[in-house]
Scaffold this active site. Structure first.
Site, PDB file in Angstrom:
ATOM      1  CB  SER A 194      -0.908   0.020   1.238  1.00 54.34           C
ATOM      2  OG  SER A 194      -0.149   0.237   2.415  1.00 54.34           O
ATOM      3  CE  LYS A 195       3.366   1.577   4.837  1.00 54.17           C
ATOM      4  NZ  LYS A 195       2.541   0.373   4.979  1.00 54.17           N
ATOM      5  CG  ASN A 196       2.780   7.307  -0.620  1.00 52.05           C
ATOM      6  OD1 ASN A 196       1.927   6.580  -0.120  1.00 52.05           O
ATOM      7  ND2 ASN A 196       2.704   8.618  -0.555  1.00 52.05           N
TER       8      ASN A 196
END
Length: 409
Positions: free
Chosen positions: A201-203
């Site tokens: 989910s991280k950028n």
């Protein structure tokens, strides 16, 4: 107030959605596919001794952040543990952490045989409160983990001032903050070490993975050793100097991250632009209050766009139901954490297994009012991939909130 609309218009009741767009994540192209394929075809998949692609990405990420060193590892939880161990914490030491964050900010402390001490968050930012940090310090305190929650920078001037006065180490948990800046300086580079996650989910993502950055030669050498089974630079393959494990990432993860890094600055600036615009829209909605963002926040990564919800302005509709309705309208959102970390069964039951947490540690009496309110009644999250939309999408998010308000009041 009598609504002029029918509740049947709500998407959750079968009405039309306000937002009809799919927000793709992760974003990728043939560049990622070809980079991974080249590694597969090379037959050099692992990372036995900081392989070429891994080292290349570490150097790229360090340069991007403006730090001297970067050490990859298997995930952001391990990266916190590596940083803590390298900072020299010992069994029974206390580490101050916020209660409004993912569980591994605290469990990484336990895994270092140290005691997590919870300091409440600032209700205007949801970041750890410097005043609460100061109040939590004891003679056993050795470090502070400052979580840049949602990508919003903590008050690092105040935190570093406290740390210097009390001779404490500062580890920045920047799992949400890839590319974000505080007074023009990349987050993760202000404290003694900065920890990042590359989870799905991280950028910045490769599915899983983590990173620690630092400018300190000794911290780098120790973290590099700990993630590589305790080996030291210049030593033999089967010489092990420190109690590390194999926390190395693969060549395939490294090339994915190198390609994703090329997109990060543009994506961060897009999220920042959209976040600023969405705030101007939501500032006009009665009962919705975006989190405070001061002038020192020169770039916000908006891993989560957070606003505070006042149920009294929405017909006393509970936050959980509001978030469910908003998601049904097509806004990628979530109600946030159900309770602060100290209410997790791990802490309530003191299920610390073999770790050296003293019997006197009692989390049943911990109460952080700002974190409690965020969890139970106030905080609603819009997720990072939605913040890569356009201005019309931000307007649609605001319209979805207004639609719910009109139909429930």
């Amino acid at each position: 107030m009598q609504s002029a609309y029918s509740s049947k218009e709500l998407a959750i009741n079968g009405g039309p959605k306000t937002v009809n767009k799919h927000f793709q994540w992760p974003v990728f192209s043939n560049a990622e596919v070809n980079a991974v394929a080249a590694v597969v075809e090379s037959g050099k998949w692992g990372n036995p001794d900081c392989g070429d692609e891994v080292l290349k990405f570490e150097n790229e990420f360090a340069a991007f952040c403006g730090s001297n060193y970067a050490v990859t590892c298997v995930n952001g939880s391990v990266s916190l543990r590596l940083a803590l161990m390298a900072c020299g914490v010992k069994a029974g030491d206390e580490v101050i952490v916020p209660p409004y964050t993912f569980i591994t900010t605290a469990t990484s402390v336990i895994e270092c045989n140290c005691v997590p001490v919870f300091a409440d968050i600032d209700p205007e930012t949801y970041n750890i409160s410097p005043a609460a940090i100061e109040a939590a310090i004891t003679p056993r305190t050795k470090a502070i983990i400052a979580v840049h929650f949602g990508g919003l920078a903590c008050d690092m001037d105040a935190i570093m001032n406290i740390a210097h006065r009390h001779n404490l180490k500062v580890i920045e948990d920047a799992a949400h903050a890839h590319g974000a800046e505080y007074k023009g300086k990349k987050l993760g580079t202000i404290g003694d070490a900065g920890s990042f996650s590359f989870q799905s989910s991280k950028n910045l993502t490769s599915g899983e993975g983590g990173m620690v950055i630092t400018d300190n030669d000794e911290l780098f050498a120790m973290m590099h050793s700990l993630r590589n089974v305790g080996r030291m630079a210049g030593g033999q393959w089967y010489d092990h100097y420190n109690p590390g494990c194999n926390y190395r990432i693969t060549q395939m993860q490294a090339v994915l991250l190198s390609q994703q890094l090329k997109r990060l600055d543009e994506q961060t600036r897009k999220r920042n632009e959209n976040g600023l615009y969405l705030t101007t829209l939501l500032d006009e909605v009665d009962g919705i209050s975006p989190l405070k963002r001061g002038a020192e926040i020169t770039l916000h990564s908006y891993h989560i766009y957070i606003f505070k919800y006042d149920a009294s302005r929405f017909g006393n509709l509970p936050k959980d139901q509001f978030a469910e309705m908003l998601a049904a309208e097509g806004v990628p959102c979530f109600k946030g954490y159900p309770h602060p970390l100290y209410k997790q069964p791990l802490f309530r039951n003191k299920n610390f297994m073999c770790y050296a947490i003293p019997e006197t540690a009692d989390y049943s009496q911990v109460y952080c009012p700002a974190a409690e309110q965020a969890c139970t009644t106030d905080a609603v999250w819009i997720l990072q991939h939605a913040m890569l939309g356009d201005k019309q999408d931000m307007e649609a998010f605001a319209q979805a909130i207004l639609k719910i308000q009109r139909l429930v009041c």
